[in-house]
Design an enzyme around this catalytic site. Structure first.
Site, short mmCIF file in Angstrom:
data_model
loop_
_atom_site.label_atom_id
_atom_site.label_comp_id
_atom_site.label_asym_id
_atom_site.label_seq_id
_atom_site.Cartn_x
_atom_site.Cartn_y
_atom_site.Cartn_z
N LYS A 62 1.08 -1.10 0.12
CA LYS A 62 0.08 0.07 0.00
C LYS A 62 0.84 1.17 -0.11
O LYS A 62 1.77 1.38 0.82
CB LYS A 62 -0.84 0.02 1.04
CG LYS A 62 -1.88 1.18 1.46
CD LYS A 62 -2.85 1.29 0.50
CE LYS A 62 -3.77 2.45 0.58
NZ LYS A 62 -4.75 2.50 -0.32
N THR A 71 -4.74 -4.52 1.76
CA THR A 71 -4.00 -3.10 1.96
C THR A 71 -4.60 -2.16 3.00
O THR A 71 -4.05 -1.20 3.35
CB THR A 71 -3.88 -2.65 0.35
OG1 THR A 71 -5.05 -2.41 -0.09
CG2 THR A 71 -3.03 -3.38 -0.52
N ARG A 87 31.44 28.22 -14.69
CA ARG A 87 30.02 27.93 -14.97
C ARG A 87 29.06 28.04 -13.80
O ARG A 87 29.42 28.06 -12.59
CB ARG A 87 29.65 26.70 -15.84
CG ARG A 87 30.00 25.36 -14.92
CD ARG A 87 29.82 24.20 -15.60
NE ARG A 87 30.00 23.12 -14.58
CZ ARG A 87 29.76 21.94 -14.86
NH1 ARG A 87 29.03 21.41 -15.98
NH2 ARG A 87 30.15 20.76 -14.05
N HIS A 103 20.94 22.69 -16.54
CA HIS A 103 21.92 23.56 -17.13
C HIS A 103 21.40 25.04 -17.37
O HIS A 103 20.21 25.23 -17.63
CB HIS A 103 22.02 22.87 -18.51
CG HIS A 103 22.73 21.76 -18.51
ND1 HIS A 103 24.04 21.50 -18.10
CD2 HIS A 103 22.19 20.34 -18.55
CE1 HIS A 103 24.58 20.40 -18.28
NE2 HIS A 103 23.48 19.48 -18.35
#
Length: 272
Positions: A11, A58, A177, A257
């Protein structure tokens, strides 16, 4: 004739919210988490012979999590996950392994008029504190703790160059960068023999989470990164050194990026 190679079911998306009220101070503390339970064991006939007599419904899993949350501490999540997982293998003798995943959602106490508010909170980003506890009959409890969805960025201090270049490479080398990523960091503890051992280690879990988070942020900010790979290796090394009861650390740092517009259009924008 087909054969069942493996069987597991459970579950997911069990939403748990618990409030602790301090009647002396009036301060309330909240915990919200999403829990997943997965069971393995002698359940093959439910697949091959339509035999539901071996099935833990469940609905039962969901209600068990709610009752466990009512009767036991939900923090640290490593302990709660271990308690729930152990319950299933001890209660149902044909269940030999129980995996419990806990995703803890951030609620940060509001500061109002310069003071922490006793019962108001705000969602402080998408970062979650995750735990996966697996109780296996005769083998103890394995626990992996994690930080997930921690979005970070630095505008300099990162490079990537001297990598393999050939006719398939279009990426230019760069010595400066922007570096941004969604941090997923996990650390696996030495196996615990019982929930009592997990309980005895309770204070270590919060400390390790804070340590791993601090190391991640500090290394990300301070490291003159030659590559994401090298930076994450440094993070792993520091966490292993700081938390000796952890035997493995893993990271996922996918690049987000950013590209300079001047390079793509032929324009230049000094210091921009």
């Amino acid at each position: 004739m087909p054969e069942l190679a493996a069987a597991q079911y459970g579950k997911d998306n069990i939403r748990v919210y618990k409030v602790h009220r301090d009647n002396n101070t009036g301060v309330q503390t909240v915990v919200e988490m999403t829990v997943c339970v997965l069971l393995q064991g002698g359940i093959e006939t439910s697949y091959t012979e339509a035999d539901n007599s071996v099935v833990v419904a469940t609905d039962t899993m969901k209600n068990t999590v709610y009752i466990m949350a009512k009767e036991h501490p939900v923090t640290p999540p490593e302990l709660f996950g271990s308690i729930v997982a152990t319950h299933f293998i001890e209660t149902y003798k044909h269940i030999h392994s129980a995996q419990v995943k806990v995703v803890g959602h951030r609620w940060t106490r509001m500061t109002v008029d310069g003071q922490p508010h006793p019962h108001s909170f705000f969602r402080d980003g998408a970062e979650t504190r995750n735990v996966e506890a697996v109780a296996t009959e005769g083998k103890g409890i394995s626990i992996r703790s994690a930080i997930s969805g921690l979005l970070v960025l630095k505008s300099t201090g990162s490079a990537f160059h001297h990598f393999i270049r050939n006719e398939y490479t279009s990426l230019p080398e760069t010595y400066d960068r922007i570096l941004s990523t969604d941090v997923d960091c996990g650390w696996t503890w030495n196996t615990f023999s019982s929930t009592k051992d997990v309980e005895d280690a309770s204070t270590k879990f919060d400390e390790a989470w804070s340590t791993a988070r601090d190391i991640t942020l500090s290394t990300f900010a301070k490291d003159e990164s030659a590559s994401v790979q090298n930076t994450m290796y440094k993070m792993c090394d520091q966490i292993l050194g700081a938390v000796p009861t952890v035997n493995k650390v893993d990271y996922s740092l996918p690049n987000k990026h950013y590209f300079e517009i001047g390079k793509s259009c032929g324009c230049t924008f000094p210091n921009k």
